[in-house]
Design a protein around this motif. Structure first.
Motif, PDB file in Angstrom:
ATOM      1  N   ASN A 123       0.830  -1.203   0.000  1.00 25.97           N
ATOM      2  CA  ASN A 123       0.000   0.000   0.000  1.00 25.97           C
ATOM      3  C   ASN A 123       0.871   1.262   0.000  1.00 25.97           C
ATOM      4  N   ALA A 124       1.884   1.257  -0.838  1.00 23.92           N
ATOM      5  CA  ALA A 124       2.824   2.381  -0.908  1.00 23.92           C
ATOM      6  C   ALA A 124       2.112   3.661  -1.322  1.00 23.92           C
ATOM      7  N   GLY A 125       2.533   4.763  -0.713  1.00 17.75           N
ATOM      8  CA  GLY A 125       1.903   6.041  -0.987  1.00 17.75           C
ATOM      9  C   GLY A 125       2.513   6.802  -2.135  1.00 17.75           C
ATOM     10  N   GLY A 126       3.597   6.299  -2.728  1.00 22.70           N
ATOM     11  CA  GLY A 126       4.240   6.980  -3.840  1.00 22.70           C
ATOM     12  C   GLY A 126       5.540   6.294  -4.194  1.00 22.70           C
ATOM     13  N   VAL A 127       6.155   6.743  -5.282  1.00 21.60           N
ATOM     14  CA  VAL A 127       7.376   6.117  -5.779  1.00 21.60           C
ATOM     15  C   VAL A 127       8.375   7.195  -6.203  1.00 21.60           C
ATOM     16  N   ILE A 128       9.621   6.997  -5.797  1.00 19.89           N
ATOM     17  CA  ILE A 128      10.742   7.768  -6.325  1.00 19.89           C
ATOM     18  C   ILE A 128      11.431   6.884  -7.357  1.00 19.89           C
ATOM     19  N   PHE A 146       0.956   5.007  -9.532  1.00 21.43           N
ATOM     20  CA  PHE A 146       1.410   5.610  -8.280  1.00 21.43           C
ATOM     21  C   PHE A 146       1.745   7.086  -8.499  1.00 21.43           C
ATOM     22  N   PRO A 147       1.552   7.925  -7.474  1.00 22.13           N
ATOM     23  CA  PRO A 147       2.186   9.247  -7.514  1.00 22.13           C
ATOM     24  C   PRO A 147       3.700   9.033  -7.560  1.00 22.13           C
ATOM     25  N   HIS A 309       5.630  14.431  -1.246  1.00 17.51           N
ATOM     26  CA  HIS A 309       4.862  14.595  -0.015  1.00 17.51           C
ATOM     27  C   HIS A 309       3.697  15.573  -0.212  1.00 17.51           C
ATOM     28  N   ARG A 310       3.907  16.627  -0.998  1.00 20.84           N
ATOM     29  CA  ARG A 310       2.859  17.628  -1.216  1.00 20.84           C
ATOM     30  C   ARG A 310       1.741  17.105  -2.107  1.00 20.84           C
TER      31      ARG A 310
END
Length: 336
Positions: A123-128, A146-147, A309-310
């Motif tokens: 349930n990752a909130g985003g990816v770099i 993903f964001p 994060h934003r």
């Protein structure tokens, strides 16, 4: 008043555990796909706990309710530079109270898709999405679920937010520094001419010369290939000219080191006869007294994590450049 407690860093753990800082970063960031002996891994974790290091994923992944997970996809982890990126991401993640899940993909789309499937389960909130060197990339289409933010790379189709080093500005600064330190005939040794970084650094370098009233003579442009030997041979070629340069911008520190060797063999003085600037600020640059430009990997990572994060503007095509700061050492004359 009690003394402020020293913040434990990875270098402190590496010293206490008798391993490299790279090994500590790989263990504490729980990076997948890298072989580390079990006893070494355990020694790093135990040392981190003993020193009071704030736990990363390897220390508490099985404990309590884990806060939001941020995935990191990176093409490789063998070079020095990716560790700086990972460390910057790690410090930002700690500040945001999130966990990193790092996957080494070798730039293979199937491995990227597998990593993203694992991140969906977490349930990752985003990816770099990061890369070892600045280049255009073709990520797997699953990334769009993903964001995400790109670090040290950019999509070839221009989509998304990319955080990259300010290489054009870096080349500009190198040219102006050499002129301001008195150089009148300035050369450059580039990396592979097809490479994005080489093109951007050369563009900025030319512009810096032009705005200072100079031009890059054709014989003073040598296309190298990033290595020590390339810098050495290219510098010998420049020194063989009827009118050799009195300043040289080498597009990385490895080539600059080779150039310095060739200059020394010719019996010339640096910077009195020839001034030299590198790029990257590799670990040996300070030992050589090499003036160079710092690759802002940690700053890029911090910037990317803040953008992610934003959660605003991630769909708009945006490129954010982070300044490459000049470090003036003994291979150039003092300006001013």
């Amino acid at each position: 008043m009690d003394a402020v407690k020293k913040r434990i860093k990875m270098v402190d753990i590496a010293r206490a555990a008798g391993v490299s800082q790279t090994t500590v970063s790989l263990v504490l960031n729980n990076i997948d796909g890298v072989r580390i002996a079990d006893d070494t891994r355990q020694r790093v974790i135990e040392t981190a706990r003993k020193l009071g290091y704030t736990p990363g994923p390897a220390l508490n992944v099985l404990e309590r309710d884990v806060p939001t997970v941020i995935g990191v996809l990176i093409n490789e982890i063998s070079a020095a530079y990716p560790i700086d990126i990972i460390d910057g991401l790690h410090m930002s993640a700690r500040a945001q109270a999130v966990q990193l899940a790092v996957f080494v993909t070798d730039g293979v789309t199937d491995r990227e898709a597998e990593a993203l499937a694992s991140l969906r389960r977490l349930n990752a909130g985003g990816v770099i999405y990061a890369n070892t060197f600045t280049t255009g990339v073709h990520p797997t289409r699953e990334l769009d679920q993903f964001p995400h933010v790109f670090v040290n790379c950019f999509r070839t189709d221009g989509k998304g937010v990319a955080v990259v080093p300010g290489e054009r500005a870096g080349g500009f600064v190198a040219a102006r520094h050499l002129m301001e330190s008195g150089c009148k005939r300035i050369a450059t040794i580039t990396g592979d001419s097809w490479h994005t970084s080489a093109q951007r650094r050369l563009y900025g370098f030319r512009r810096g010369l032009t705005t200072g009233g100079q031009a890059l003579a054709p014989e003073l442009l040598i296309h190298g290939s990033w290595g020590h030997g390339s810098g050495y041979q290219s510098m010998k070629q420049l020194l063989a000219l009827p009118e050799p340069p009195d300043g040289v911008f080498c597009q990385n520190d490895m080539m600059a080191r080779g150039a310095l060797t060739a200059i020394a063999e010719a019996g010339l003085r640096v910077p009195q006869d020839i001034a030299v600037i590198g790029f990257d600020d590799r670990e040996f640059a300070s030992d050589l007294g090499l003036t160079t430009l710092i690759q802002p990997y940690a700053d890029m990572a911090t910037r990317a994590m803040a953008v992610l994060h934003r959660r605003r503007g991630l769909d708009a095509p945006t490129t954010l450049s982070v300044r490459c700061r000049l470090v003036q050492r003994e291979t150039t004359r003092v300006v001013g």
